[in-house]
Design a protein around this motif. Structure first.
Motif, short mmCIF file in Angstrom:
data_model
loop_
_atom_site.label_atom_id
_atom_site.label_comp_id
_atom_site.label_asym_id
_atom_site.label_seq_id
_atom_site.Cartn_x
_atom_site.Cartn_y
_atom_site.Cartn_z
N PHE A 31 0.36 -0.94 -0.24
CA PHE A 31 -0.41 0.02 0.10
C PHE A 31 0.88 1.42 -0.14
N THR A 32 0.44 1.83 -0.69
CA THR A 32 1.09 3.25 -0.70
C THR A 32 0.52 4.22 0.60
N GLU A 33 1.36 4.97 1.82
CA GLU A 33 0.13 5.76 2.76
C GLU A 33 -0.38 7.00 2.21
N LYS A 34 -1.37 7.01 2.11
CA LYS A 34 -1.45 8.63 2.23
C LYS A 34 -2.42 9.62 3.30
N ARG A 35 -1.81 10.99 3.68
CA ARG A 35 -2.80 11.16 4.64
C ARG A 35 -3.65 12.17 4.18
N ILE A 36 -5.12 11.92 4.60
CA ILE A 36 -6.19 12.43 3.98
C ILE A 36 -7.03 13.07 5.14
N GLU A 58 -7.22 0.04 -3.96
CA GLU A 58 -6.96 1.22 -4.40
C GLU A 58 -5.44 0.91 -4.50
N GLY A 59 -5.38 0.42 -3.42
CA GLY A 59 -3.77 0.60 -3.44
C GLY A 59 -3.09 1.57 -2.36
N ILE A 60 -4.21 1.85 -1.74
CA ILE A 60 -4.12 3.69 -1.59
C ILE A 60 -4.79 2.82 0.41
N ARG A 61 -3.07 2.90 1.46
CA ARG A 61 -3.86 2.82 3.10
C ARG A 61 -3.93 4.66 3.43
N PRO A 62 -5.35 4.95 3.39
CA PRO A 62 -5.30 6.28 3.88
C PRO A 62 -5.68 6.62 5.07
N VAL A 63 -4.43 7.64 6.03
CA VAL A 63 -4.86 8.03 7.22
C VAL A 63 -5.64 9.22 7.23
N PHE A 64 -6.64 9.03 8.00
CA PHE A 64 -7.45 10.29 8.21
C PHE A 64 -7.80 10.82 8.94
N TYR A 65 -8.23 12.27 8.61
CA TYR A 65 -8.07 13.94 9.67
C TYR A 65 -9.95 13.69 9.99
N LEU A 83 -4.42 19.98 12.80
CA LEU A 83 -4.31 20.05 11.03
C LEU A 83 -3.25 20.48 10.59
N VAL A 84 -2.27 21.50 10.70
CA VAL A 84 -1.38 21.66 9.91
C VAL A 84 0.17 20.38 10.46
N SER A 85 -0.18 20.18 11.30
CA SER A 85 1.01 18.98 12.00
C SER A 85 0.27 17.24 11.43
N PHE A 86 -1.02 17.16 11.22
CA PHE A 86 -1.29 16.13 10.26
C PHE A 86 -0.78 16.34 9.12
N ALA A 87 -0.34 17.29 8.41
CA ALA A 87 0.15 17.48 7.10
C ALA A 87 -0.42 16.71 6.02
N PRO A 88 -2.17 17.77 5.51
CA PRO A 88 -2.29 16.66 4.79
C PRO A 88 -1.65 16.31 3.29
N ASP A 89 -2.24 15.21 2.95
CA ASP A 89 -1.76 15.27 1.67
C ASP A 89 -3.29 15.98 0.46
N LEU A 90 -4.09 15.00 0.98
CA LEU A 90 -4.83 15.85 0.64
C LEU A 90 -6.56 16.27 1.27
#
Lengths: 613, 81
Positions: A31-36, A58-65, A83-90
């Motif tokens: 998986f590719t990790e993405k911060r959402i 889809e092969g994406i492992r999400p980390v959610f805020y 939210l700033v320290s969460f540093a979202p990818d999206l």
């Protein structure tokens, strides 16, 4: 996983989400990790729960805020260290018509215009703040229609009508999306219509739980959203692998003969196949490559494709496999010949047995249950395999470029000496620092190149623009043209100026946050599109990077290879470039060093390279 | 459908939703008895029950339902009409 492929049983997914999640996590590990960050104007709990499943698929492992209830605007506009320290990818903004202040019927047209501007500004300031602070892609819902119409059928006509107001507001959102990269609309207006507005807007879910749509609609919602997200992260499919008989026309060309096939306006079934051919042909315009995989004599396949009533012609296809080989081997061969991975293919066949063989034998290929002919378009369309988020010139030309590749192969066979062949291609390269017009393409390549990719680092367009603007980095893109056509931007290199001590950080697979300068160049990214393999473009890129180093007094280049499941082909690339291996650890990471000699001899001798547009 | 059959089906739904094969519900079962049964999971649970029995709870019923026994009563009243 079958449970998550369109057409799916949403209620089953809702009920068994925990079990499905467990199975997805067991199924694969790459998986590719993405911060959402999900910023909601209504409850988002179950949207996130189901979105996670479709992203894992889809092969994406999400980390959610997840924002607190309905605090989407406050979360962005006021200082928010969390939210700033969460540093979202999206960032996904889940707002709906429940978040709009609507005009009253008694309002004047000027008052309505004023209210419209006010509502739009509410969003505009938020998007601008995100662009400034977070610099990540944004997905924003448009607005769904309300579940009642005070002005009845005139709701869309009168400016005071809610439907008119929503249409105007949506158009403003679209205008913003057209003018800003990295900003994508999630079209819940279409989705709610497609689902059924009365069911979608069941107000029980709003009044009981503050859900803007009904619970049962959440799977289609999250599925649709996951499609946009995976497309933003460069995980679209690339090619259709199409059966012919009873898939692109009715009947079996080898048995019935070309003249008896059902295609064209004469019969209802003929019309269905005509519409489907038109749909498939239009896929080319959004950058999808078309290929044929048919059990047929080659000549019969061509006869069928040359049917005078058919939209699709043989020249629309990048590759035509019409033979008696198993469809799974043909599918594998198609992936190899196009230099793409099997998981970029969508196999379309009316025969369930063929679908089963391809599903079982060629891991990763998408094999939709396409149903009966009149359902083909809906199933393919709603599956979102080729979800469009940005339409680049490259997408429109892709088929042309791959066709040219096939012609090049024919050319290659006429030459016994490979270098002579390369020279005959009359190749011209343009290699330059990143510049504005190509940022979208550079980001696209960065996020989807897997095979010729030494470090497999993914960057958003905003990050890429930041590298380009920072004098602490050397950036180069490469374009390649030859006598058969323009391949567009095909290679990307990002190097960071630093010191020898930085190797410590890169060894761990990490990168320093800032570029402070120094006389060692660390190659953080080096990738190339597989459509130009074995054309010596990699040598041309090396030459250009060396030249850039010499211009700013850098004497050493450090190269890093981080192995993945897909990039074995470049394991020895640095060796070919005369780097010396200085380190290899037990996970296969290798570190290489190149001391630029006083007399550097250019490695590329077949491409005429310029740094002028 | 008998009350026993309704409870049998309810057990299956609860097991699916809370992903726990050990769950057995009774008339007196409430959210306090099942650790993961919070207000958010409650929505999902009701949707799954509705799907299983092919019925819908109206808002008044959702608001007043006190335990699984009352849930079963509503289900029986709706599917035997």
């Amino acid at each position: 996983m079958r449970e998550l492929e369109y057409p799916f049983d949403g209620e089953l997914i809702l009920k068994k989400s925990k079990k499905i999640k467990r199975a997805l996590l067991e199924e694969r590990s790459d998986f590719t990790e993405k911060r959402i960050a999900v910023l909601g104007g209504s409850t988002t709990h179950d949207i996130i729960r189901i979105l996670e499943l479709f992203l894992l698929e889809e092969g994406i492992r999400p980390v959610f805020y997840e924002s607190e209830y309905a605090l989407y605007w406050q979360d962005v506009m006021f200082d928010n260290p969390e939210l700033v320290s969460f540093a979202p990818d999206l960032i996904f903004i889940h707002t709906t018509n429940r978040n709009i202040v609507f005009p009253a019927v008694s309002d004047s047209e000027e008052q309505v215009d004023g209210l419209l501007a006010e509502q739009y500004d509410h969003f505009l300031v938020m998007w601008e703040k995100i662009a400034e602070v977070y610099r990540c892609p944004v997905i924003q819902n448009n607005f769904d229609y309300p579940f009642y119409r005070l002005l009845g059928n005139q709701e869309g006509v009168c400016p005071q009508g809610r439907i008119c107001f929503i249409n105007r507001l949506n158009e403003k959102f679209y205008q913003y999306a057209r003018e800003h990269g990295n900003f994508y609309i999630h079209d819940i207006n279409y989705l709610s219509a497609s689902y059924g507005l009365d069911r979608w807007a069941d107000s029980l879910y709003w009044h009981m739980y503050k859900y803007a749509c009904c619970m049962q609609a959440i799977p289609v919602f999250s599925h649709n959203l996951a499609k946009v997200i995976k497309s933003v992260f460069g995980r679209n499919k690339k090619a259709l692998v199409l059966d012919l008989d009873n898939t692109l026309w009715g009947g079996v060309v080898g048995d019935d003969g070309q003249e008896n096939l059902e295609i064209g306006q004469e019969t209802p079934m003929g019309q269905v196949y005509s519409e489907f051919q038109g749909y498939v042909k239009a896929q080319k315009d959004i950058g999808v490559m078309l290929t044929v995989n048919s059990k047929n004599e080659y000549d019969n396949a061509l006869a069928g494709l040359n049917h005078p009533e058919g939209d699709l012609k043989p020249e629309d296809f990048v590759l035509i496999k019409a033979n008696w080989e198993p469809k799974s081997s043909n599918t594998t061969a198609i992936a190899q010949e196009l230099n793409i991975l099997p998981d970029s293919l969508v196999f379309v066949d009316d025969n369930p047995a063929e679908r089963e063989i391809v599903r079982a034998q060629t891991a990763g290929v998408a094999v939709p249950e396409i149903g009966t002919p009149e359902q083909y378009i809906r199933v393919l369309d709603h599956s979102g395999f080729f979800e469009v988020t940005s339409l680049s010139e490259d997408d429109r030309k892709r088929s042309e470029m791959y066709r040219a590749n096939v012609e090049r192969k024919v050319q290659q066979e006429r030459f016994s000496d490979y270098r002579e062949y390369l020279l005959s291609l009359d190749m011209q390269g343009i290699i330059r620092p990143f510049e504005a017009v190509y940022m979208a393409r550079i980001a696209q390549l960065t996020n989807k190149s897997n095979q010729f990719n030494l470090t497999t680092r993914r960057f958003t367009q905003a990050q890429i623009e930041a590298f380009a603007a920072d004098p602490g980095y050397i950036t180069r893109y490469g374009k390649l043209t030859d006598r058969f056509g323009d391949n567009g931007v095909v290679s990307v290199v990002i190097g960071r100026k630093g010191t020898a001590a930085d190797v410590e950080i890169y060894r761990r697979g990490e990168t320093p946050d800032t570029a402070d300068g120094g006389d060692v160049l660390h190659l953080e990214l080096w990738l190339m599109s597989c459509r130009v393999l074995k054309r010596d473009m990699e040598y041309a890129m090396m030459d250009s990077v060396v030249e850039a180093c010499r211009d700013c007094g850098i004497g050493t280049i450090m190269g890093y290879y981080y192995p993945t499941a897909k990039n074995a082909m470049v394991k020895e690339l640095y060796q070919m470039m005369d780097f010396v291996k200085v380190e290899e650890n037990d996970t296969g990471v290798t570190i290489w060093k190149f001391e630029i000699p006083a007399q550097y001899e250019k490695k590329n001798g077949v491409i005429r390279v310029t740094d002028k547009e | 459908m008998s009350r026993e059959e309704v409870f049998e089906k309810l057990n299956e739904v609860f097991r699916d939703v809370f992903d726990d094969e050990e769950i057995t519900v009774t008339d007196a079962t409430t959210a306090d008895d099942i650790e993961e049964w919070d207000s958010l999971e409650h929505i999902n649970l009701l949707a799954a029950v509705e799907q299983e029995f092919g019925m819908k709870f109206n808002m008044g019923q959702v608001v007043s339902m006190k335990n699984v026994g009352e849930m079963a009563d509503i289900i029986i009243s709706q599917i035997t009409v």
